[in-house]
Scaffold this active site. Structure first.
Site, PDB file in Angstrom:
ATOM      1  N   PHE A 135      -2.124  15.845   4.590  1.00 32.46           N
ATOM      2  CA  PHE A 135      -2.512  15.160   3.365  1.00 32.46           C
ATOM      3  C   PHE A 135      -1.324  15.122   2.424  1.00 32.46           C
ATOM      4  CE2 PHE A 135      -4.684  14.101  -0.539  1.00 32.46           C
ATOM      5  CZ  PHE A 135      -5.513  13.091  -0.083  1.00 32.46           C
ATOM      6  N   GLU A 194       0.833  -1.205   0.000  1.00 32.15           N
ATOM      7  CA  GLU A 194       0.000   0.000   0.000  1.00 32.15           C
ATOM      8  C   GLU A 194       0.864   1.250   0.000  1.00 32.15           C
ATOM      9  OE1 GLU A 194      -2.397   1.578  -0.640  1.00 32.15           O
ATOM     10  OE2 GLU A 194      -4.225   1.168   0.472  1.00 32.15           O
ATOM     11  N   ASP A 195       0.264   2.343  -0.448  1.00 33.74           N
ATOM     12  CA  ASP A 195       0.961   3.628  -0.386  1.00 33.74           C
ATOM     13  C   ASP A 195       0.942   4.199   1.028  1.00 33.74           C
ATOM     14  OD1 ASP A 195      -1.803   4.046  -0.443  1.00 33.74           O
ATOM     15  OD2 ASP A 195      -1.750   5.528  -2.052  1.00 33.74           O
ATOM     16  N   ARG A 242       0.245  12.237  -8.596  1.00 32.52           N
ATOM     17  CA  ARG A 242       0.797  10.894  -8.386  1.00 32.52           C
ATOM     18  C   ARG A 242       2.221  10.755  -8.911  1.00 32.52           C
ATOM     19  NH1 ARG A 242      -3.369   7.404  -6.768  1.00 32.52           N
ATOM     20  NH2 ARG A 242      -5.390   7.765  -7.708  1.00 32.52           N
ATOM     21  N   ASP A 286      -4.076   5.025   6.640  1.00 32.92           N
ATOM     22  CA  ASP A 286      -4.648   6.229   7.246  1.00 32.92           C
ATOM     23  C   ASP A 286      -5.615   5.782   8.351  1.00 32.92           C
ATOM     24  OD1 ASP A 286      -5.310   8.960   7.461  1.00 32.92           O
ATOM     25  OD2 ASP A 286      -6.875   8.814   5.952  1.00 32.92           O
TER      26      ASP A 286
HETATM   27  P1  IMP Z   1      -7.649   4.253   4.885  1.00 37.75           P
HETATM   28  O1  IMP Z   1      -8.687   3.239   4.533  1.00 37.75           O
HETATM   29  O2  IMP Z   1      -8.251   5.448   5.565  1.00 37.75           O
HETATM   30  O3  IMP Z   1      -6.493   3.699   5.668  1.00 37.75           O
HETATM   31  O4  IMP Z   1      -7.165   4.885   3.536  1.00 37.75           O
HETATM   32  C1  IMP Z   1      -6.245   4.349   2.740  1.00 37.75           C
HETATM   33  C2  IMP Z   1      -6.277   5.036   1.399  1.00 37.75           C
HETATM   34  O5  IMP Z   1      -6.654   6.396   1.510  1.00 37.75           O
HETATM   35  C3  IMP Z   1      -4.905   5.035   0.798  1.00 37.75           C
HETATM   36  O6  IMP Z   1      -4.696   3.897   0.011  1.00 37.75           O
HETATM   37  C4  IMP Z   1      -4.917   6.304  -0.009  1.00 37.75           C
HETATM   38  O7  IMP Z   1      -5.411   6.050  -1.318  1.00 37.75           O
HETATM   39  C5  IMP Z   1      -5.880   7.233   0.698  1.00 37.75           C
HETATM   40  N1  IMP Z   1      -5.158   8.222   1.546  1.00 37.75           N
HETATM   41  C6  IMP Z   1      -5.092   8.251   2.885  1.00 37.75           C
HETATM   42  N2  IMP Z   1      -4.349   9.283   3.324  1.00 37.75           N
HETATM   43  C7  IMP Z   1      -3.909   9.909   2.214  1.00 37.75           C
HETATM   44  C8  IMP Z   1      -3.054  11.041   1.999  1.00 37.75           C
HETATM   45  O8  IMP Z   1      -2.513  11.702   2.908  1.00 37.75           O
HETATM   46  N3  IMP Z   1      -2.846  11.381   0.697  1.00 37.75           N
HETATM   47  C9  IMP Z   1      -3.389  10.696  -0.355  1.00 37.75           C
HETATM   48  N4  IMP Z   1      -4.169   9.628  -0.194  1.00 37.75           N
HETATM   49  C10 IMP Z   1      -4.439   9.230   1.074  1.00 37.75           C
HETATM   50 MG    MG Z   2      -6.227   7.515  -3.213  1.00 40.37          MG
END
Ligand code: IMP
Ligand code: MG
Length: 178
Positions: free
Chosen positions: A156, A103-104, A169, A107
């Site tokens: 962010f 994963e990138d 990206r 969050d």
């Molecule tokens: P989660 O389900 O809230 O953990 O979100 C994960 C996804 O939210 C990641 O795979 C990202 O695509 C997106 N995301 C969460 N935080 C950021 C950020 O700071 N910048 C860009 N995308 C984010």
């Molecule tokens: Mg995204």
């Protein structure tokens, strides 16, 4: 700066040299931990595509395989909904495989806790998580990545695969949009 970006000010949060060091460290750990095992890397599109390509080229695990899934957790904007939909499923059999989800960023943790269960339910031998970025302050479900590059504060981030409304990206550094 393109027209698209002219309204935004970008500040580098993690420069590319540091991202490379993190990637190489994680690749070495993974190569050591999974030596001799049948490994399937599952990249989560789109965000993980750049990290995934760097990571797998640094890993030394002959015979490892690569797959991709695409999920969406965000409605529009920057807040996770917790409602995960699978937009592209894995077409490979995960039974008996050691899966590493790539994963990138983690969050809230909704996306990965969902995916971890989803893949485990398909009888993978093991499922672990490797993420470049971790935002622990934002966590809503209990989830610890097994491998992570850097922990970042509640900002962010964009670049190195991460987008804001599909833009940024391609940036080689992780930046913060001001
Ligand atoms: P989660 O389900 O809230 O953990 O979100 C994960 C996804 O939210 C990641 O795979 C990202 O695509 C997106 N995301 C969460 N935080 C950021 C950020 O700071 N910048 C860009 N995308 C984010
Ligand atoms: Mg995204």
């Amino acid at each position: 700066m393109s027209e698209l970006r002219s309204d935004y000010k970008l500040e580098v949060l993690i420069p590319r040299e540091e991202l490379k060091k993190h990637t190489e460290r994680m690749a070495a750990e993974i190569s050591r931990d999974y030596k001799g095992k049948e490994v399937l890397f599952v990249g989560i599109l789109k965000g993980a595509f750049i990290f995934m390509s760097d990571l797998v080229r640094s890993v030394d695990l002959p015979g490892c395989r690569l797959g991709f899934m695409m999920v969406s957790s965000y409605g529009s904007g920057t807040v996770s909904s917790g409602n995960i939909t699978i937009k592209k499923d894995l077409e490979m059999d995960v039974e008996g495989k050691h899966v590493i989800i790539v994963e990138d960023i983690v969050d809230t943790g909704f996306t990965l806790s969902y995916l971890k269960k989803y893949i485990a339910n398909r009888n993978a031998a093991s499922v672990k998580i490797c993420t470049m970025l971790d935002k622990p302050d934002r966590r809503q479900v209990q989830l610890e990545p097994d491998y992570y590059g850097a922990k970042i504060p509640d900002v962010f981030a964009v670049g190195y695969g991460l987008d804001y409304d599909e833009a940024f990206r391609e940036l080689p550094d992780v930046c913060v949009v001001k």
